[in-house]
Design a protein around this motif. Structure first.
Motif, short mmCIF file in Angstrom:
data_model
loop_
_atom_site.label_atom_id
_atom_site.label_comp_id
_atom_site.label_asym_id
_atom_site.label_seq_id
_atom_site.Cartn_x
_atom_site.Cartn_y
_atom_site.Cartn_z
N GLY A 177 8.16 5.91 8.67
CA GLY A 177 8.18 4.82 9.66
C GLY A 177 6.96 4.82 10.55
O GLY A 177 6.41 3.75 10.85
N ARG A 178 6.51 6.00 10.95
CA ARG A 178 5.31 6.07 11.81
C ARG A 178 4.06 5.61 11.09
O ARG A 178 3.12 5.12 11.72
N ARG A 179 4.02 5.79 9.78
CA ARG A 179 2.84 5.37 9.01
C ARG A 179 2.82 3.87 8.75
O ARG A 179 1.80 3.35 8.28
N PHE A 180 3.90 3.17 9.04
CA PHE A 180 3.92 1.72 8.84
C PHE A 180 3.16 1.08 10.00
O PHE A 180 3.74 0.60 10.97
N ARG A 181 1.85 1.06 9.88
CA ARG A 181 0.96 0.60 10.95
C ARG A 181 -0.34 0.10 10.32
O ARG A 181 -0.60 0.34 9.14
N PHE A 182 -1.14 -0.59 11.09
CA PHE A 182 -2.42 -1.09 10.60
C PHE A 182 -3.45 0.04 10.53
O PHE A 182 -4.29 0.06 9.64
N TRP A 183 -3.42 0.92 11.50
CA TRP A 183 -4.27 2.11 11.52
C TRP A 183 -3.69 3.09 12.53
O TRP A 183 -2.83 2.72 13.34
N ALA A 184 -4.12 4.34 12.46
CA ALA A 184 -3.64 5.35 13.40
C ALA A 184 -4.14 5.02 14.80
O ALA A 184 -5.32 4.68 14.97
N PRO A 185 -3.30 5.12 15.83
CA PRO A 185 -3.72 4.78 17.19
C PRO A 185 -4.95 5.53 17.65
O PRO A 185 -5.76 4.99 18.41
N ARG A 186 -5.11 6.77 17.20
CA ARG A 186 -6.24 7.57 17.66
C ARG A 186 -7.59 7.03 17.18
O ARG A 186 -8.64 7.38 17.72
N LEU A 187 -7.57 6.16 16.14
CA LEU A 187 -8.83 5.60 15.66
C LEU A 187 -9.38 4.55 16.61
O LEU A 187 -10.59 4.40 16.76
#
Length: 326
Positions: free
Chosen positions: A111-121
């Motif tokens: 679920g956490r990987r369902f994103r456009f990119w990692a927030p830290r980027l």
């Protein structure tokens, strides 16, 4: 005296799945497919779907918008479309089963990987990765179109895409975000299996393993291959396997560059399926036509896969700074 059959404790199943989560994920995905495909073929759903496609003149497309339009235009297609969607959803359904049985936070991480990119980027870096992925996959489709045009003696080929025509842009967005296979598979292949395989084998070997699993999972729906005889089927399967491995290597690079982003994987998967036909239309059902057209898909993928492997020394975007954890 009655003899009772010993039951396997639930805890033993949980331990088995927890020890080999990717293997069980793949076995369950294949099992779902092996149940759905015979139902699709034997229930008359395939014939009804084919009749609806012919009656509406819709043609075959992989996106959900086209599927919805087909059902609205001809209700005979409903059962076939639902079964086809269930088949392509097998990887995501398998993730749910493994997550429920094994626990261990698998579903939370997916679920956490369902994103456009990692927030830290950050947005700037994330958008740069997205732009690179879209550009590379579009360029590979165009390269395939060029190869198709050069080898058109083997089949009929038509390329009629108008690059500045606004419906093409809408079509690309549909292909990126509403491709059926991409939407219903990528939480399994990239969101779940890839990080675990990378953790165990490293980015390059992990991608090769995933590509092989992905290709083998497709074989039950590629039954038409065996109509070309053992030699023809063997050649086609070899090219298809190589294509899935090369595609996986390219997708791994951008997935890792985005810090582990399943939505980007969905977009790449959709672009590779090319429902807009940027790679052109290929007509012909001979072995030569099928084989040459598949090779034309493989060649650009193999070139890009080799380039990113060499450029990253096999790390495929998995930097220590932006490590994708399993």
């Amino acid at each position: 005296m009655t003899v009772s059959t010993p039951t396997v404790p639930a805890a033993r199943w949980r331990r088995a799945v927890a020890r080999r989560p990717v293997l069980w994920f793949w076995l369950i995905a294949v099992g779902i497919e092996l149940v759905v495909v015979p139902v699709f073929l034997l229930s008359g759903a395939q014939q009804a779907l084919d009749d609806a496609i012919v009656a509406t003149g819709a043609g075959f497309n992989t996106d959900l918008v086209s599927a919805a339009r087909l059902v609205l235009d001809d209700r005979r297609a409903l059962a076939g479309v639902l079964l086809a969607l269930t088949q392509v959803a097998a990887p995501d359904l398998a993730v749910l089963v493994v997550g429920v049985i094994a626990g261990g936070g698998h579903l939370r991480r997916v679920g956490r990987r369902f994103r456009f990119w990692a927030p830290r980027l950050g947005a700037r870096r994330g958008l740069t990765v997205w732009a690179g992925a879209v550009a590379v996959f579009t360029a590979m489709n165009l390269a395939t179109a060029g190869l198709n045009a050069l080898t058109a003696d083997a089949y009929d080929f038509r390329w009629n895409v108008a690059p500045l025509w606004w419906p093409l842009l809408v079509g690309l967005l549909v292909a990126m975000f509403l491709d059926a296979g991409a939407v219903f598979e990528e939480n399994g292949w990239r969101g779940f299996a890839l990080p675990l395989l990378q953790h165990r084998y490293g980015p390059l070997l992990g991608s090769v393993v995933l590509g092989l699993l992905w290709a083998l999972w497709h074989l039950p729906v590629k039954f038409e291959l065996f109509g070309y005889g053992p030699a023809g089927a063997g050649a086609l399967i070899a090219v298809l396997v190589a294509k899935f491995v090369a595609l996986t290597v390219v997708m791994t690079y951008f997935f890792n560059a985005a810090g582990g982003a399943t939505i980007l994987a969905i977009a790449m998967h959709g672009l590779s399926n090319d429902s807009v036909r940027v790679g052109g239309f290929v007509f012909g059902d001979s072995l030569e036509a099928y084989l040459v057209s598949e090779i034309n898909l493989l060649v650009p993928l193999a070139v890009v896969a080799t380039a990113v492997t060499v450029a990253t020394r096999g790390r495929l975007g998995l930097s220590h700074r932006y490590r994708v954890l399993p």
